[in-house]
Design a protein around this motif. Structure first.
Motif, mmCIF file in Angstrom:
data_model
loop_
_atom_site.group_PDB
_atom_site.id
_atom_site.type_symbol
_atom_site.label_atom_id
_atom_site.label_comp_id
_atom_site.label_asym_id
_atom_site.label_seq_id
_atom_site.Cartn_x
_atom_site.Cartn_y
_atom_site.Cartn_z
ATOM 1 N N ARG A 128 -23.634 6.134 -27.092
ATOM 2 C CA ARG A 128 -22.460 6.745 -27.104
ATOM 3 C C ARG A 128 -22.281 7.426 -25.646
ATOM 4 N NH1 ARG A 128 -22.069 10.674 -32.616
ATOM 5 N NH2 ARG A 128 -22.462 8.984 -33.898
ATOM 6 N N CYS A 132 -19.098 6.670 -23.116
ATOM 7 C CA CYS A 132 -18.308 7.578 -22.477
ATOM 8 C C CYS A 132 -18.481 7.231 -20.924
ATOM 9 C CB CYS A 132 -18.791 8.905 -22.825
ATOM 10 S SG CYS A 132 -18.569 9.352 -24.506
ATOM 11 N N ARG A 149 -17.912 16.252 -26.176
ATOM 12 C CA ARG A 149 -17.646 15.782 -27.527
ATOM 13 C C ARG A 149 -18.796 14.921 -28.108
ATOM 14 N NH1 ARG A 149 -11.176 13.485 -26.784
ATOM 15 N NH2 ARG A 149 -10.148 15.358 -26.709
ATOM 16 N N VAL A 150 -19.342 14.274 -27.546
ATOM 17 C CA VAL A 150 -20.570 13.560 -27.768
ATOM 18 C C VAL A 150 -21.530 14.429 -28.181
ATOM 19 C CG1 VAL A 150 -22.310 11.941 -27.219
ATOM 20 C CG2 VAL A 150 -20.014 11.376 -26.513
ATOM 21 N N ALA A 152 -21.062 17.567 -29.229
ATOM 22 C CA ALA A 152 -20.600 18.312 -30.471
ATOM 23 C C ALA A 152 -20.916 17.180 -31.644
ATOM 24 C CB ALA A 152 -19.270 18.650 -30.333
ATOM 25 N N SER A 153 -20.564 16.033 -31.427
ATOM 26 C CA SER A 153 -20.765 15.105 -32.545
ATOM 27 C C SER A 153 -22.351 14.930 -32.866
ATOM 28 C CB SER A 153 -20.194 13.681 -32.303
ATOM 29 O OG SER A 153 -20.980 13.162 -31.409
ATOM 30 N N LEU A 154 -23.134 14.928 -31.901
ATOM 31 C CA LEU A 154 -24.682 14.581 -32.083
ATOM 32 C C LEU A 154 -25.302 16.251 -32.934
ATOM 33 C CD1 LEU A 154 -25.936 13.143 -28.894
ATOM 34 C CD2 LEU A 154 -25.719 12.205 -30.895
ATOM 35 N N ARG A 155 -24.659 17.312 -32.437
ATOM 36 C CA ARG A 155 -25.159 18.465 -33.024
ATOM 37 C C ARG A 155 -24.845 18.363 -34.675
ATOM 38 N NH1 ARG A 155 -23.310 20.858 -28.105
ATOM 39 N NH2 ARG A 155 -21.256 21.437 -29.246
ATOM 40 N N GLU A 156 -23.487 18.129 -34.868
ATOM 41 C CA GLU A 156 -22.955 17.842 -36.459
ATOM 42 C C GLU A 156 -23.907 17.060 -37.115
ATOM 43 O OE1 GLU A 156 -18.859 17.083 -36.256
ATOM 44 O OE2 GLU A 156 -18.251 18.837 -35.359
ATOM 45 N N ALA A 157 -24.227 15.723 -36.353
ATOM 46 C CA ALA A 157 -24.822 14.973 -37.097
ATOM 47 C C ALA A 157 -26.348 15.363 -37.387
ATOM 48 C CB ALA A 157 -25.011 13.539 -36.321
ATOM 49 N N HIS A 160 -26.154 17.893 -40.183
ATOM 50 C CA HIS A 160 -26.050 17.148 -41.738
ATOM 51 C C HIS A 160 -27.563 16.485 -42.073
ATOM 52 C CE1 HIS A 160 -24.317 14.610 -44.709
ATOM 53 N NE2 HIS A 160 -24.841 13.473 -44.235
#
Length: 234
Positions: A128, A132, A149-150, A152-157, A160
């Motif tokens: 990712r 970018c 943004r990448v 933040a998405s990695l932290r959310e993943a 999860h």
């Protein structure tokens, strides 16, 4: 013999009525989050296993993206920011990032270097980041915003994945407990003087029961592991 049977019975009762495995797993995760993010280990690390290595690469990718976003926000150039972020990140294989550092310093093809350094398992964040970087170089977009943004998405993943692992910990523990109950039953029977091992190892009928029971027990463990693995991958 009677004392051994009593002890084994108490052990079985404790295993059934003890704390919930999912609760214990969640407590361990919370303690690990409050502790040092890179604690000293005196035993072989799970990072040498395929699943553990993929997890280590995901954590390192998130750390790298967060560090890169912070360096870019501080006003450093893209190449300098990436070099400093790579030096600060705890990478499982720093040697693989030599080409990335060289490309960042010399103005080379950073996306290609990132794609080459990204492993097949656990390298999603690096891929990712490469996209970018390429989009920023081609379209002239703000690299800092994209990297943030990448990250933040990695932290959310990662959050999860931890939640899924916590929910599946109970299923794993229950499967291991059920797999060990036959052995516990044999020990309890032996403690009561029933001589189950003499039957199992004393003739063809006992040997057949032993082989069939071990096969069914192994199949149950394999099937449970397969279900849990598919749930984690989904």
């Amino acid at each position: 013999m009677t004392a051994a049977a009593v002890v084994l019975t108490l052990l079985a009762v404790w295993l059934w009525t003890g704390p919930d495995p999912g609760t214990l797993r969640l407590a361990r995760l919370l303690r690990r989050d409050r502790a040092d993010p890179r604690p000293r280990r005196w035993w072989p690390s799970r990072a040498s296993w395929p699943a553990g290595r993929a997890e280590a690469w995901r954590a390192a990718s998130a750390e790298l993206c967060q560090g890169l976003a912070a360096e870019l926000a501080a006003g450093r150039t893209a190449g300098e920011a990436l070099t400093r972020a790579v030096a600060a990140a705890a990478l499982p294989d720093p040697v693989a990032f030599r080409s990335v550092i060289a490309a960042a310093r010399d103005g080379g093809d950073v996306p290609a270097a990132l794609l080459a350094a990204a492993p097949d398992r656990g390298g999603e964040g690096l891929r990712r980041l490469a996209v970018c970087w390429q989009a920023s170089a081609t379209a002239g977009g703000g690299l800092s915003v994209l990297v943030d943004r990448v990250a933040a998405s990695l932290r959310e993943a990662e959050a999860h994945r931890r939640d899924v692992a916590t929910q599946l910990a109970g299923a794993r523990a229950t499967a291991r407990l059920l797999a060990g109950l036959p052995a516990l039953g044999l020990l309890m029977a032996a403690g009561l003087g029933m001589r189950p091992f003499g039957f199992l190892f004393g003739g063809p009928a006992g040997a057949g029961c032993l082989v069939l029971g071990a096969a069914l027990d192994g199949c149950g463990l394999w099937w449970t592991h397969r279900l849990v693995t598919r749930a984690e991958q989904a």
